[in-house]
Motif scaffolding. Structure first.
Motif, PDB file in Angstrom:
ATOM      1  N   ALA A 172       0.765  -1.248  -0.069  1.00  0.00           N
ATOM      2  CA  ALA A 172       0.090  -0.031   0.047  1.00  0.00           C
ATOM      3  C   ALA A 172       0.872   1.140  -0.001  1.00  0.00           C
ATOM      4  O   ALA A 172       0.588   2.268  -0.655  1.00  0.00           O
ATOM      5  N   LEU A 173       2.071   1.133   0.875  1.00  0.00           N
ATOM      6  CA  LEU A 173       2.765   2.330   0.873  1.00  0.00           C
ATOM      7  C   LEU A 173       3.696   2.510  -0.476  1.00  0.00           C
ATOM      8  O   LEU A 173       3.593   3.612  -1.153  1.00  0.00           O
ATOM      9  N   TRP A 174       3.978   1.470  -1.289  1.00  0.00           N
ATOM     10  CA  TRP A 174       4.448   1.630  -2.342  1.00  0.00           C
ATOM     11  C   TRP A 174       3.633   2.136  -3.576  1.00  0.00           C
ATOM     12  O   TRP A 174       3.946   2.983  -4.407  1.00  0.00           O
ATOM     13  N   ALA A 175       2.307   1.553  -3.561  1.00  0.00           N
ATOM     14  CA  ALA A 175       1.159   2.136  -4.444  1.00  0.00           C
ATOM     15  C   ALA A 175       0.902   3.503  -4.199  1.00  0.00           C
ATOM     16  O   ALA A 175       0.748   4.136  -5.248  1.00  0.00           O
ATOM     17  N   GLY A 176       0.707   3.957  -2.899  1.00  0.00           N
ATOM     18  CA  GLY A 176       0.413   5.221  -2.812  1.00  0.00           C
ATOM     19  C   GLY A 176       1.697   6.037  -3.138  1.00  0.00           C
ATOM     20  O   GLY A 176       1.478   7.263  -3.441  1.00  0.00           O
TER      21      GLY A 176
END
Length: 422
Positions: A172-176
């Motif tokens: 999720a951090l990478w996608a955000g």
């Protein structure tokens, strides 16, 4: 003009940052997995050592390093570790010797018992029917009486839940970060290219203004030369000089017009007047227009096939085809031919200009669309080419959202391929 470069820089910046972020996240995840694995193995080995000592059994060499410094009844007890592990005491037949007072998650693993029977400290991961996993340590007891084997296990559900949560958070951090880093990369690329963009705009403004300013004197020079040539009573030498002046003014006029057109194309200020017209009619019109030049060069120009209705700027597409025909005729020896082939395809339209010339050396092929680049100036219209024709043709086709590419083989000829969308 620099938007394409800005997109590339943005992609480079964003991808570099995302790869770095992925590397850091992957390292954190891998280190966490390693830590859990190490902690689990350590807990099982220490629990196994404790069980050996409580049974007053001599420790095998593999467990000597895990022997506590205090006596078992004096050793601090890690209630969390003890609560997360379970123990089987097993007899020679592989049956539970002294069942646990609580219900263990699995029955004794017979394969691990057989490995321990052969004298091996066995550590393995068992997958259960519900998808959960258990880390299992099995060792052979060194007492002549009582149980023959010990199995110590630990359910990995909590660890795997923690790892799944960590992995979900990292993804999720990478996608955000894709959105944030994309925006930051776009901003950084724009800031980096701002001086180049300003210099490019000043250069384009200068070319456009210079071209406009040169139009008037060139027109006057051409008109004056034509009048002087028409009314001249001077000698043949003077007459020839006037013809040279007139030829130079025509050449300079074409160069100015080409530079002005390229400047407008670069600045996206050239509007296309799109209309629906017959492609075959255009091809025959262009072939007829080039017929006189082809006749003087001893080259045949013909339309092999043309079909379909196309929506495009007829004037600009005609200009492109004339540029391609002019180049093809100039590079085709006497007795050769230039063929136009146009057809409708599933993805759009394809127009080919095929000559039987000497072809283009591969070292030049990648540069022929560059401005002022000429493979052999002596072969282009008597050395009068300015090296802008193919650049203009490519820019006009790109303005139609199409592509122009060259395919050539030495000694065979060259094919200029135009692909236009529907």
């Amino acid at each position: 003009m620099l938007n394409r470069l800005r997109w590339r820089l943005t992609l480079i910046y964003a991808c570099t940052a995302l790869l770095l972020l992925a590397a850091v996240g992957g390292s954190v995840y891998w280190m966490t997995v390693r830590y859990f694995r190490f902690a689990t193995e350590r807990a099982l080995l220490e629990r196994m050592t404790l069980e050996f000592e409580q049974l007053a059994a001599p420790l095998p060499p593999a467990l000597q390093a895990y022997r506590p410094q205090q006596l078992p009844d004096e050793r601090p007890v890690d209630n969390g570790t003890l609560a997360s592990t379970f123990v089987f005491t097993i007899d020679q037949n592989g049956q539970v010797f002294n069942p646990n007072p609580w219900n263990p998650p699995i029955q004794p693993d017979q394969a691990a018992i057989e490995a321990a029977r052969a004298g091996k400290l066995d550590l393995r991961t068992i997958s259960l029917a519900d998808g959960s996993r258990v880390e299992l340590l099995t060792e052979k007891l060194t007492r002549a009486d009582g149980p023959a084997f010990l199995q110590v296990g630990r359910v990995l559900n909590e660890q795997e839940a923690a790892l799944n949560t960590l992995l979900t958070s990292l993804v999720a951090l990478w996608a955000g970060s894709v959105v944030v880093l994309g925006w930051f990369g776009w901003w950084l690329a724009g800031r980096s290219l701002r001086p180049a963009q300003q210099a490019w705009e000043r250069q384009q403004a200068f070319i456009a203004n210079a071209s406009h300013e040169l139009r008037a004197p060139l027109t006057l020079m051409r008109a004056s030369s034509e009048i002087a040539l028409r009314e001249s009573t001077d000698s043949a030498e003077q007459h020839e000089l006037l013809e040279d002046i007139l030829a130079e003014t025509y050449h300079m006029g074409r160069l100015v017009e080409d530079l002005l057109l390229l400047s407008r194309l670069d600045a996206a200020k050239t509007s296309l007047q799109r209309e629906v017209f017959d492609l075959a009619e255009l091809c025959h019109d262009v072939a007829n227009a080039a017929e006189r030049l082809a006749h003087d060069a001893g080259v045949e120009v013909r339309v092999a096939h043309a079909e379909g209705q196309i929506k495009a700027d007829r004037t600009r597409l005609r200009q492109v085809l004339l540029i391609l025909l002019d180049n093809a005729i100039a590079h085709t020896p006497r007795g050769g031919s230039v063929v136009i082939h146009a057809e409708r395809q599933a993805s759009g339209y394809q127009i080919s200009v095929i000559d039987t010339g000497k072809g283009i050396d591969p070292k030049h092929l990648a540069h022929i669309f560059e401005r002022f680049y000429r493979v052999d100036s002596a072969r282009v219209a008597g050395g009068r080419g300015n090296g802008l024709g193919l650049s203009i043709a490519q820019a006009l086709i790109q303005a139609h959202n199409g592509t122009l590419e060259a395919q050539s083989k030495l000694g065979t000829g060259t094919t200029m391929l135009i692909k236009l969308p529907k």
